[in-house]
Write an enzyme that holds these catalytic residues in place. Structure first.
Site, PDB file in Angstrom:
ATOM      1  N   ARG A   1       0.942  -1.413   0.120  1.00 57.01           N
ATOM      2  CA  ARG A   1       0.030   0.034   0.219  1.00 57.01           C
ATOM      3  C   ARG A   1       0.973   1.268   0.045  1.00 57.01           C
ATOM      4  NH1 ARG A   1      -2.959   0.581   4.870  1.00 57.01           N
ATOM      5  NH2 ARG A   1      -4.013   2.504   3.870  1.00 57.01           N
TER       6      ARG A   1
ATOM      7  N   HIS B   1     -19.296  10.968   2.902  1.00 52.88           N
ATOM      8  CA  HIS B   1     -19.697   9.636   3.716  1.00 52.88           C
ATOM      9  C   HIS B   1     -21.113   9.638   3.851  1.00 52.88           C
ATOM     10  CE1 HIS B   1     -19.333   6.116   6.193  1.00 52.88           C
ATOM     11  NE2 HIS B   1     -19.913   6.518   6.976  1.00 52.88           N
TER      12      HIS B   1
HETATM   13  C1  GRF Z   1     -21.495   7.315  -2.144  1.00 55.58           C
HETATM   14  O1  GRF Z   1     -22.449   6.969  -1.448  1.00 55.58           O
HETATM   15  C2  GRF Z   1     -20.464   7.818  -1.008  1.00 55.58           C
HETATM   16  O2  GRF Z   1     -20.856   8.526   0.119  1.00 55.58           O
HETATM   17  C3  GRF Z   1     -19.634   6.475  -0.785  1.00 55.58           C
HETATM   18  O3  GRF Z   1     -19.542   5.688  -1.876  1.00 55.58           O
HETATM   19  C4  GRF Z   1     -20.609   6.235  -2.929  1.00 55.58           C
HETATM   20  C5  GRF Z   1     -19.874   6.481  -4.057  1.00 55.58           C
HETATM   21  O4  GRF Z   1     -21.033   6.586  -5.107  1.00 55.58           O
HETATM   22  N1  GRF Z   1     -18.428   6.895   0.025  1.00 55.58           N
HETATM   23  P1  GRF Z   1     -20.679   7.140  -6.623  1.00 55.58           P
HETATM   24  O5  GRF Z   1     -19.499   6.338  -7.099  1.00 55.58           O
HETATM   25  O6  GRF Z   1     -20.175   8.810  -6.476  1.00 55.58           O
HETATM   26  O7  GRF Z   1     -21.859   7.062  -7.400  1.00 55.58           O
END
Ligand code: GRF
Length: 204
Positions: free
Chosen positions: A65, A109
């Site tokens: 990583r 989030h």
């Molecule tokens: C979103 O719900 C974000 O909050 C989470 O992952 C999802 C990504 O969705 N961390 P997208 O790929 O932007 O459609």
């Protein structure tokens, strides 16, 4: 005002799309790079359609990583990124990566942190039986969804039982809140309180 930002995304990239549609190319804000851990991520195709440089950094291509994140940080810095937006990026970034972009990595989030950090936040919230859902945009620190909070917005859904009852409205909220946070950062209206590293000060 001006801001060169990069987006990291692992999945469909609907948040990236909201940034491209509502932030990119306006008010001096430009998406200068879109990266992923998954070469096949639809998010990368969305960026390529707009002529934005893309690259994938799968862990399997690197010894570990740390090496992967060094290569990723070099690529982002080489494209002049000043702000790194994690928009559905399903990898934890290393402390060394964060040190390359101090107070300049943000995440969206799908819960009202500190409730329901980590994976499957909406499922966690439903299992708990909450009636208020929400979205958080926060600075990224070395923990999992633990960094200082920039913006939060709530969504009252007292009768939600399954993710499908929540996700469409929650995604729509993300697509508002993340661009809003980026605009505020570009305006210089967001800073971590020098007297209290947990608190983010927002200019009125
Ligand atoms: C979103 O719900 C974000 O909050 C989470 O992952 C999802 C990504 O969705 N961390 P997208 O790929 O932007 O459609």
């Amino acid at each position: 005002m001006s801001l060169r930002l990069a987006v990291l995304a692992s999945g469909t990239g609907s948040n990236l799309q909201a940034i491209l549609d509502h932030v990119h190319g306006r008010d001096g804000i430009a998406v200068v790079a879109v990266g992923s851990d998954k070469p096949e991520a639809p998010a990368l195709a969305r960026a390529r359609e707009r002529g934005i440089p893309t690259a994938a950094f799968p862990l399997a291509d690197h010894p570990d990583r740390a090496a992967r994140d060094t290569a990723l940080a070099d690529w982002l810095a080489g494209n002049g990124a000043e702000l790194i937006v994690l928009a559905g990026y399903m990898q934890l970034v290393t402390p060394a990566f964060l040190a390359r972009f101090p107070q300049a990595v943000v995440n969206v989030h799908p819960a009202l942190l500190p409730a329901f950090p980590g994976l499957r936040a909406v499922e966690q919230a439903l299992a708990y039986g909450v009636r208020v859902f929400g979205v958080t945009v926060h600075f990224v620190d070395e923990g999992v969804d633990t960094g200082p909070l920039i913006l939060q917005r709530a969504l009252e859904l007292p009768h939600a039982r399954v993710p499908e009852d929540v996700l469409p409205q929650l995604h729509a909220l993300e697509h508002e809140l993340l661009p809003e946070a980026i605009r505020l950062i570009a305006q210089g209206a967001v800073r971590v309180d020098p007297a209290d590293a947990r608190r983010v000060l927002l200019d009125p």
